[in-house]
Scaffold this motif. Sequence first.
Motif, PDB file in Angstrom:
ATOM      1  N   MET A  17      15.674  70.607  22.049  1.00 59.74           N
ATOM      2  CA  MET A  17      16.410  70.883  23.289  1.00 59.74           C
ATOM      3  C   MET A  17      17.568  69.911  23.477  1.00 59.74           C
ATOM      4  O   MET A  17      18.649  70.308  23.931  1.00 59.74           O
ATOM      5  N   LEU A  18      17.367  68.647  23.109  1.00 55.27           N
ATOM      6  CA  LEU A  18      18.465  67.678  23.174  1.00 55.27           C
ATOM      7  C   LEU A  18      19.606  68.076  22.240  1.00 55.27           C
ATOM      8  O   LEU A  18      20.777  68.004  22.611  1.00 55.27           O
ATOM      9  N   VAL A  19      19.261  68.485  21.038  1.00 54.89           N
ATOM     10  CA  VAL A  19      20.282  68.933  20.083  1.00 54.89           C
ATOM     11  C   VAL A  19      20.987  70.176  20.640  1.00 54.89           C
ATOM     12  O   VAL A  19      22.213  70.312  20.538  1.00 54.89           O
ATOM     13  N   GLY A  20      20.219  71.070  21.251  1.00 55.38           N
ATOM     14  CA  GLY A  20      20.812  72.265  21.856  1.00 55.38           C
ATOM     15  C   GLY A  20      21.788  71.925  22.965  1.00 55.38           C
ATOM     16  O   GLY A  20      22.861  72.538  23.081  1.00 55.38           O
ATOM     17  N   LEU A  21      21.442  70.935  23.795  1.00 57.41           N
ATOM     18  CA  LEU A  21      22.368  70.504  24.851  1.00 57.41           C
ATOM     19  C   LEU A  21      23.647  69.916  24.254  1.00 57.41           C
ATOM     20  O   LEU A  21      24.752  70.160  24.748  1.00 57.41           O
ATOM     21  N   TYR A  22      23.490  69.147  23.183  1.00 58.08           N
ATOM     22  CA  TYR A  22      24.662  68.584  22.518  1.00 58.08           C
ATOM     23  C   TYR A  22      25.540  69.709  21.952  1.00 58.08           C
ATOM     24  O   TYR A  22      26.761  69.674  22.085  1.00 58.08           O
ATOM     25  N   GLN A  23      24.908  70.717  21.361  1.00 56.55           N
ATOM     26  CA  GLN A  23      25.667  71.855  20.847  1.00 56.55           C
ATOM     27  C   GLN A  23      26.408  72.570  21.976  1.00 56.55           C
ATOM     28  O   GLN A  23      27.547  72.997  21.809  1.00 56.55           O
ATOM     29  N   ALA A  24      25.765  72.684  23.129  1.00 61.94           N
ATOM     30  CA  ALA A  24      26.401  73.334  24.280  1.00 61.94           C
ATOM     31  C   ALA A  24      27.633  72.552  24.733  1.00 61.94           C
ATOM     32  O   ALA A  24      28.652  73.155  25.102  1.00 61.94           O
ATOM     33  N   THR A  25      27.559  71.210  24.689  1.00 61.22           N
ATOM     34  CA  THR A  25      28.724  70.420  25.084  1.00 61.22           C
ATOM     35  C   THR A  25      29.863  70.588  24.077  1.00 61.22           C
ATOM     36  O   THR A  25      31.031  70.601  24.468  1.00 61.22           O
ATOM     37  N   GLY A  35      27.381  74.423  11.363  1.00 57.51           N
ATOM     38  CA  GLY A  35      26.288  75.233  10.841  1.00 57.51           C
ATOM     39  C   GLY A  35      25.057  74.433  10.475  1.00 57.51           C
ATOM     40  O   GLY A  35      23.935  74.845  10.727  1.00 57.51           O
ATOM     41  N   TRP A  36      25.254  73.258   9.897  1.00 50.92           N
ATOM     42  CA  TRP A  36      24.108  72.428   9.514  1.00 50.92           C
ATOM     43  C   TRP A  36      23.321  71.978  10.729  1.00 50.92           C
ATOM     44  O   TRP A  36      22.108  71.843  10.676  1.00 50.92           O
ATOM     45  N   MET A  37      24.022  71.760  11.853  1.00 48.26           N
ATOM     46  CA  MET A  37      23.340  71.349  13.070  1.00 48.26           C
ATOM     47  C   MET A  37      22.563  72.519  13.669  1.00 48.26           C
ATOM     48  O   MET A  37      21.431  72.365  14.125  1.00 48.26           O
ATOM     49  N   VAL A  38      23.170  73.692  13.655  1.00 53.02           N
ATOM     50  CA  VAL A  38      22.518  74.890  14.191  1.00 53.02           C
ATOM     51  C   VAL A  38      21.274  75.218  13.378  1.00 53.02           C
ATOM     52  O   VAL A  38      20.214  75.519  13.934  1.00 53.02           O
ATOM     53  N   GLY A  39      21.369  75.149  12.062  1.00 51.80           N
ATOM     54  CA  GLY A  39      20.228  75.453  11.200  1.00 51.80           C
ATOM     55  C   GLY A  39      19.068  74.500  11.416  1.00 51.80           C
ATOM     56  O   GLY A  39      17.913  74.908  11.528  1.00 51.80           O
ATOM     57  N   GLY A  40      19.361  73.204  11.506  1.00 47.11           N
ATOM     58  CA  GLY A  40      18.309  72.214  11.752  1.00 47.11           C
ATOM     59  C   GLY A  40      17.681  72.399  13.118  1.00 47.11           C
ATOM     60  O   GLY A  40      16.463  72.289  13.291  1.00 47.11           O
ATOM     61  N   HIS A  41      18.502  72.744  14.101  1.00 41.76           N
ATOM     62  CA  HIS A  41      18.037  72.993  15.464  1.00 41.76           C
ATOM     63  C   HIS A  41      17.058  74.165  15.475  1.00 41.76           C
ATOM     64  O   HIS A  41      15.974  74.082  16.061  1.00 41.76           O
ATOM     65  N   ALA A  42      17.414  75.240  14.801  1.00 35.87           N
ATOM     66  CA  ALA A  42      16.552  76.426  14.757  1.00 35.87           C
ATOM     67  C   ALA A  42      15.234  76.135  14.033  1.00 35.87           C
ATOM     68  O   ALA A  42      14.161  76.522  14.501  1.00 35.87           O
ATOM     69  N   HIS A  43      15.327  75.468  12.898  1.00 33.61           N
ATOM     70  CA  HIS A  43      14.104  75.147  12.149  1.00 33.61           C
ATOM     71  C   HIS A  43      13.178  74.238  12.949  1.00 33.61           C
ATOM     72  O   HIS A  43      11.969  74.457  12.994  1.00 33.61           O
ATOM     73  N   LEU A  44      13.740  73.217  13.582  1.00 36.12           N
ATOM     74  CA  LEU A  44      12.902  72.303  14.354  1.00 36.12           C
ATOM     75  C   LEU A  44      12.235  73.035  15.514  1.00 36.12           C
ATOM     76  O   LEU A  44      11.065  72.822  15.804  1.00 36.12           O
TER      77      LEU A  44
END
Length: 137
Positions: A17-25, A35-44
């Motif tokens: 969720m923290l990574v998701g908030l960072y992606q939203a910002t 893409g690498w951040m989105v993929g890791g976020h989804a897997h986690l």
Amino acid sequence: MTRILKTSGFLGLAAMMLVGLYQATLVAGGSAAPGWMVGGHAHLGVLSILAIVVGFTVDVLGLTGRLRQAVSGLFVVGQWGVPLTVWVAVLVEFPPLHATTFVWGSALIVSMLLMAWQAATTDATLDVTGTATPADD
């Protein structure tokens, strides 16, 4: 050991969720989330939800001893190893690190195969008497 799975699952969801908030910002600021951040976020996220489910299923299927430890340990290692390897390999610019994802993924596969074997060979038992106490582990 199921406490480890459940705790890891909830911590993983909080991290996701923290990574998701960072992606939203990033997106709100006009940038795209890498893409690498989105993929890791989804897997986690998915693996963390599964960690919670496996934590309860280990109890229901009555895993004990080394089998219980193997399922729990292998799953937690894989849950964190897969997304963190992708993030760290990109951040430190060391692409060969990506190869270790196969190790972490293999840990997840072995954990799931052990659970599949247990599910196929054991009758599930549910304790619905309300006798459970906190920290049964």
